[in-house]
Design an enzyme around this catalytic site. Structure first.
Site, PDB file in Angstrom:
ATOM      1  CG  ASN A 202      -0.443   0.746   2.405  1.00 47.37           C
ATOM      2  OD1 ASN A 202      -0.541   1.973   2.491  1.00 47.37           O
ATOM      3  ND2 ASN A 202       0.161   0.022   3.338  1.00 47.37           N
TER       4      ASN A 202
ATOM      5  CG  LEU B 227       0.466   9.314   6.255  1.00 45.99           C
ATOM      6  CD1 LEU B 227       1.576  10.259   6.735  1.00 45.99           C
ATOM      7  CD2 LEU B 227       0.081   8.350   7.369  1.00 45.99           C
TER       8      LEU B 227
ATOM      9  CG  ASN C 259       2.752   6.634  11.284  1.00 45.82           C
ATOM     10  OD1 ASN C 259       3.892   6.176  11.112  1.00 45.82           O
ATOM     11  ND2 ASN C 259       1.838   6.633  10.336  1.00 45.82           N
TER      12      ASN C 259
ATOM     13  CB  CYS D 169       4.139   6.731   7.212  1.00 44.57           C
ATOM     14  SG  CYS D 169       3.282   6.378   5.671  1.00 44.57           S
TER      15      CYS D 169
HETATM   16  C1  LIG Z   1      -3.858  -0.235   3.930  1.00 46.57           C
HETATM   17  C2  LIG Z   1      -2.936   0.030   5.086  1.00 46.57           C
HETATM   18  C3  LIG Z   1      -2.951   1.282   5.696  1.00 46.57           C
HETATM   19  C4  LIG Z   1      -2.112   1.545   6.789  1.00 46.57           C
HETATM   20  N1  LIG Z   1      -2.153   2.769   7.390  1.00 46.57           N
HETATM   21  C5  LIG Z   1      -1.374   3.019   8.480  1.00 46.57           C
HETATM   22  C6  LIG Z   1      -1.457   4.267   9.176  1.00 46.57           C
HETATM   23  O1  LIG Z   1      -2.274   5.142   8.861  1.00 46.57           O
HETATM   24  N2  LIG Z   1      -0.604   4.467  10.230  1.00 46.57           N
HETATM   25  C7  LIG Z   1       0.294   3.516  10.657  1.00 46.57           C
HETATM   26  O2  LIG Z   1       1.033   3.755  11.623  1.00 46.57           O
HETATM   27  N3  LIG Z   1       0.369   2.304  10.027  1.00 46.57           N
HETATM   28  C8  LIG Z   1      -0.436   2.035   8.970  1.00 46.57           C
HETATM   29  N4  LIG Z   1      -0.376   0.813   8.349  1.00 46.57           N
HETATM   30  C9  LIG Z   1       0.563  -0.207   8.854  1.00 46.57           C
HETATM   31  C10 LIG Z   1      -0.127  -1.199   9.792  1.00 46.57           C
HETATM   32  O3  LIG Z   1      -0.633  -0.554  10.948  1.00 46.57           O
HETATM   33  C11 LIG Z   1       0.857  -2.315  10.236  1.00 46.57           C
HETATM   34  O4  LIG Z   1       1.973  -1.747  10.904  1.00 46.57           O
HETATM   35  C12 LIG Z   1       1.373  -3.119   9.045  1.00 46.57           C
HETATM   36  O5  LIG Z   1       0.348  -3.324   8.105  1.00 46.57           O
HETATM   37  C13 LIG Z   1       1.935  -4.484   9.478  1.00 46.57           C
HETATM   38  O6  LIG Z   1       0.954  -5.274  10.093  1.00 46.57           O
HETATM   39  P1  LIG Z   1       0.109  -6.416   9.297  1.00 46.57           P
HETATM   40  O7  LIG Z   1       1.112  -7.278   8.599  1.00 46.57           O
HETATM   41  O8  LIG Z   1      -0.676  -7.124  10.369  1.00 46.57           O
HETATM   42  O9  LIG Z   1      -0.770  -5.690   8.333  1.00 46.57           O
HETATM   43  C14 LIG Z   1      -1.223   0.527   7.266  1.00 46.57           C
HETATM   44  C15 LIG Z   1      -1.226  -0.727   6.636  1.00 46.57           C
HETATM   45  C16 LIG Z   1      -2.074  -0.994   5.573  1.00 46.57           C
HETATM   46  C17 LIG Z   1      -2.050  -2.363   4.932  1.00 46.57           C
END
Ligand SMILES: Cc1cc2nc3c(=O)[nH]c(=O)nc-3n(C[C@H](O)[C@H](O)[C@H](O)COP(=O)(O)O)c2cc1C
Length: 297
Positions: free
Chosen positions: A68, A72, A123, A126
């Site tokens: 992705n 933000l 955060n 990112c």
């Molecule tokens: C579509 C999407 C949007 C995300 N948006 C944010 C976000 O706004 N802020 C943040 O700190 N992490 C964001 N993340 C990261 C997730 O919180 C997480 O750290 C990352 O996906 C790893 O975990 P997972 O493998 O369980 O998805 C996002 C991840 C995805 C897939």
């Protein structure tokens, strides 16, 4: 089996938490996740001004992963205050925030205080929004200053979410020095994909971050190293899809786990994971506390 977990002073009925950015933009979707059994929820990252995010496509599913580059998108803290107030429920609501520097982080945290979130997650990691996150992610002074600025402005626990592909222990120690109550590891791993028919990168932003099972071993190593070096709680996130994954992270030293990508397949994943963990502990006559960090022995 009792799975209650005291995490940075917050009482969680079980150690599963919704990760930032997944179903965390509206009170209604946060409530759905609470009903899905999560012990706590983290909102989408909120900043100081409204942002539409990157041009599409912003998400593409790959093998064992999601790629992705959302950029933000968020309504700004001024708009989000009312949504946050509605989201308050039976389980702690942690608001994820971002900013370009320490004073912007502080402004956003102050602005959201009125809605009384149960905690803040910073955060600083990112990987794909210019000027945000990534520029702070590998700068220990910036992480310490940002953490200090938010700690000065709020009374509730502050978690700092770290990026992989940095000296994560140095960044974790900087957060701890700044007064963080916990670190969260990890955010998505910088990545890209190319469509071989057209030759174009698949994401509108060309590069993005990868999440899901493909990154689990990376996240696990980060948690393992942070647990060894830090005195504050470590929250694991990255590729957790079932109770076995959760146990692995707890054995590496995580006090709680966040789940992101797996929620897209099944919003009931929180209940499945906590039921599985409880069953496993009961069968083996262990407690959550007794298995935490055992991989270090
Ligand atoms: C579509 C999407 C949007 C995300 N948006 C944010 C976000 O706004 N802020 C943040 O700190 N992490 C964001 N993340 C990261 C997730 O919180 C997480 O750290 C990352 O996906 C790893 O975990 P997972 O493998 O369980 O998805 C996002 C991840 C995805 C897939």
């Amino acid at each position: 089996m009792n799975l209650t977990t005291n995490l940075t002073g917050l009482e969680l009925k079980n150690p599963t938490i919704l990760a930032a950015g997944i179903l965390g933009t509206t009170a209604a979707s946060l409530k759905r996740v609470m009903q899905g059994g999560a012990g706590a929820v983290v909102t989408k990252s909120i900043g100081s001004a409204p942002r539409t995010g990157h041009p599409g496509p912003v998400v593409t599913e790959r093998e064992y992963s999601i790629l992705n580059a959302m950029g933000l998108p968020n309504p700004s803290y001024r708009e989000f205050v009312s949504e946050l107030a509605l989201a308050k429920g039976d389980v702690p609501v942690i608001v994820s925030i971002f900013g370009a520097n320490a004073s912007e982080f502080q402004e956003v945290a102050r602005g959201l205080n009125d809605a009384e979130p149960d905690g803040f997650e910073l955060n600083v990691s990112c990987p794909h929004a210019n000027g945000y996150g990534a520029s702070i992610a590998s700068n220990p002074d910036a992480i310490r200053e940002t953490t200090e600025a938010v700690k000065d402005a709020v009374e509730v626990p502050v978690w700092v979410k770290l990026a992989p592909l940095t000296n994560i222990v140095e960044m974790g120690l900087a957060a701890q020095k700044g007064g963080a109550d916990a670190v969260v590891a990890i955010n998505t791993v910088p990545a890209m994909a190319i469509d071989i028919e057209s030759g174009f990168p698949l994401l509108g932003n060309k590069v993005g971050g990868i999440s899901g099972p493909a990154i689990k071993p990376i996240a696990l190593k980060c948690v393992y190293e942070l647990y060894s070096a830090l005195n504050i709680d470590v929250i694991g996130v990255g590729g957790i899809t079932n109770w076995r994954d959760a146990i692995e992270f707890i054995m590496a030293g995580a006090k709680a786990v966040q789940i992101g990508s797996a929620v897209y397949n099944d919003i009931g994943v929180f209940k499945d994971i906590s039921d599985g963990v409880a069953r496993h502990l009961k069968e083996n006559r262990r407690s959550l506390k007794s298995i935490r960090g055992v991989a270090h022995k």
